[in-house]
Design a protein around this motif. Structure first.
Motif, PDB file in Angstrom:
ATOM      1  N   LYS A 121     -51.929  22.210 -78.772  1.00 37.68           N
ATOM      2  CA  LYS A 121     -51.966  22.282 -80.231  1.00 37.68           C
ATOM      3  C   LYS A 121     -53.085  23.208 -80.712  1.00 37.68           C
ATOM      4  CE  LYS A 121     -52.305  19.067 -84.130  1.00 37.68           C
ATOM      5  NZ  LYS A 121     -52.456  17.662 -84.488  1.00 37.68           N
ATOM      6  N   ARG A 122     -54.255  23.090 -80.103  1.00 41.24           N
ATOM      7  CA  ARG A 122     -55.382  23.948 -80.493  1.00 41.24           C
ATOM      8  C   ARG A 122     -55.110  25.403 -80.148  1.00 41.24           C
ATOM      9  NH1 ARG A 122     -60.620  20.397 -78.623  1.00 41.24           N
ATOM     10  NH2 ARG A 122     -60.268  18.651 -80.045  1.00 41.24           N
ATOM     11  N   ARG A 123     -54.506  25.646 -79.009  1.00 39.61           N
ATOM     12  CA  ARG A 123     -54.188  27.033 -78.630  1.00 39.61           C
ATOM     13  C   ARG A 123     -53.187  27.647 -79.597  1.00 39.61           C
ATOM     14  NH1 ARG A 123     -53.955  26.335 -72.062  1.00 39.61           N
ATOM     15  NH2 ARG A 123     -56.208  26.424 -71.777  1.00 39.61           N
ATOM     16  N   ARG A 124     -52.189  26.872 -80.004  1.00 34.92           N
ATOM     17  CA  ARG A 124     -51.207  27.386 -80.974  1.00 34.92           C
ATOM     18  C   ARG A 124     -51.887  27.749 -82.289  1.00 34.92           C
ATOM     19  NH1 ARG A 124     -46.784  22.926 -80.526  1.00 34.92           N
ATOM     20  NH2 ARG A 124     -46.023  23.368 -78.449  1.00 34.92           N
ATOM     21  N   ARG A 125     -52.766  26.867 -82.759  1.00 37.04           N
ATOM     22  CA  ARG A 125     -53.477  27.144 -84.006  1.00 37.04           C
ATOM     23  C   ARG A 125     -54.338  28.397 -83.886  1.00 37.04           C
ATOM     24  NH1 ARG A 125     -56.299  21.857 -85.563  1.00 37.04           N
ATOM     25  NH2 ARG A 125     -54.525  20.517 -85.338  1.00 37.04           N
ATOM     26  N   ALA A 126     -55.009  28.543 -82.749  1.00 38.33           N
ATOM     27  CA  ALA A 126     -55.854  29.723 -82.539  1.00 38.33           C
ATOM     28  C   ALA A 126     -55.003  30.991 -82.528  1.00 38.33           C
ATOM     29  CB  ALA A 126     -56.637  29.583 -81.235  1.00 38.33           C
ATOM     30  N   ASP A 127     -53.826  30.930 -81.883  1.00 38.80           N
ATOM     31  CA  ASP A 127     -52.925  32.089 -81.855  1.00 38.80           C
ATOM     32  C   ASP A 127     -52.438  32.438 -83.258  1.00 38.80           C
ATOM     33  OD1 ASP A 127     -53.183  32.351 -79.122  1.00 38.80           O
ATOM     34  OD2 ASP A 127     -51.310  31.272 -78.673  1.00 38.80           O
ATOM     35  N   LYS A 128     -52.060  31.444 -84.045  1.00 39.17           N
ATOM     36  CA  LYS A 128     -51.617  31.678 -85.415  1.00 39.17           C
ATOM     37  C   LYS A 128     -52.727  32.317 -86.241  1.00 39.17           C
ATOM     38  CE  LYS A 128     -48.194  28.009 -85.872  1.00 39.17           C
ATOM     39  NZ  LYS A 128     -47.875  26.740 -86.554  1.00 39.17           N
ATOM     40  N   PHE A 129     -53.942  31.836 -86.050  1.00 39.68           N
ATOM     41  CA  PHE A 129     -55.078  32.366 -86.790  1.00 39.68           C
ATOM     42  C   PHE A 129     -55.321  33.825 -86.412  1.00 39.68           C
ATOM     43  CE2 PHE A 129     -59.650  33.128 -87.359  1.00 39.68           C
ATOM     44  CZ  PHE A 129     -59.750  32.846 -88.716  1.00 39.68           C
ATOM     45  N   ARG A 130     -55.283  34.133 -85.111  1.00 34.99           N
ATOM     46  CA  ARG A 130     -55.501  35.520 -84.666  1.00 34.99           C
ATOM     47  C   ARG A 130     -54.443  36.450 -85.250  1.00 34.99           C
ATOM     48  NH1 ARG A 130     -55.916  33.226 -79.507  1.00 34.99           N
ATOM     49  NH2 ARG A 130     -58.034  32.509 -79.213  1.00 34.99           N
ATOM     50  N   ARG A 131     -53.169  36.016 -85.237  1.00 37.68           N
ATOM     51  CA  ARG A 131     -52.095  36.833 -85.792  1.00 37.68           C
ATOM     52  C   ARG A 131     -52.293  37.052 -87.291  1.00 37.68           C
ATOM     53  NH1 ARG A 131     -47.655  33.409 -84.160  1.00 37.68           N
ATOM     54  NH2 ARG A 131     -48.622  32.685 -82.274  1.00 37.68           N
ATOM     55  N   ALA A 132     -52.714  36.016 -88.000  1.00 37.38           N
ATOM     56  CA  ALA A 132     -52.938  36.130 -89.439  1.00 37.38           C
ATOM     57  C   ALA A 132     -54.079  37.090 -89.734  1.00 37.38           C
ATOM     58  CB  ALA A 132     -53.223  34.759 -90.036  1.00 37.38           C
ATOM     59  N   VAL A 133     -55.130  37.058 -88.937  1.00 40.25           N
ATOM     60  CA  VAL A 133     -56.272  37.953 -89.147  1.00 40.25           C
ATOM     61  C   VAL A 133     -55.879  39.393 -88.866  1.00 40.25           C
ATOM     62  CG1 VAL A 133     -58.561  38.561 -88.264  1.00 40.25           C
ATOM     63  CG2 VAL A 133     -58.003  36.177 -88.730  1.00 40.25           C
TER      64      VAL A 133
END
Length: 129
Positions: A114-126
């Motif tokens: 779950k944390r890895r998915r959130r981190a990936d989403k955040f990186r893509r958004a940035v």
């Protein structure tokens, strides 16, 4: 007043405390579904919650987490002010230790995923910004 107990009476029995919430309020509480709606209710009903995040958390638990509420019923206001920033500091320290330093990863694979998915989403958004 620093030593006061907020909005409840230490001498109440469980039956008296249950009567404190009338049926109308109980129905309203059941209609509030999202965290945002619930927090807004708390901020409207308890002005001290507007100044103190810890108080907001305590009142949220008391109203909406019935299995936890017996453990958090009576916390003096002075203690809420004393420990106000503690929970946020603990969360940030855990993030630094686990995410930045890479120590002590989660033991639950679901949490890690779950944390890895959130981190990936955040990186893509940035990257898009």
């Amino acid at each position: 007043m620093w030593g006061e107990i907020l909005y409840w009476n230490d001498n109440w029995t469980e039956e008296e405390e249950e009567e404190y919430y009338d049926e109308e309020e109980e129905q309203l509480l059941n209609e509030l579904k999202t965290v945002k709606e619930r927090v807004e209710f708390i901020l409207r009903k308890y002005p001290d919650a507007r100044n103190l995040c810890f108080f907001t958390i305590v009142m949220y638990i008391r109203h909406f987490c019935k299995d936890l509420s017996p453990y958090i019923k009576r916390i003096p206001k002075r203690l809420m002010y004393k420990y106000e920033g503690l929970f946020e500091s603990i969360r940030r320290a855990r993030q630094i230790i686990q995410n930045t330093e890479g120590k002590y990863p989660p033991t639950n694979p679901y949490i890690l995923m779950k944390r890895r998915r959130r981190a990936d989403k955040f990186r893509r958004a940035v990257k898009k910004v």
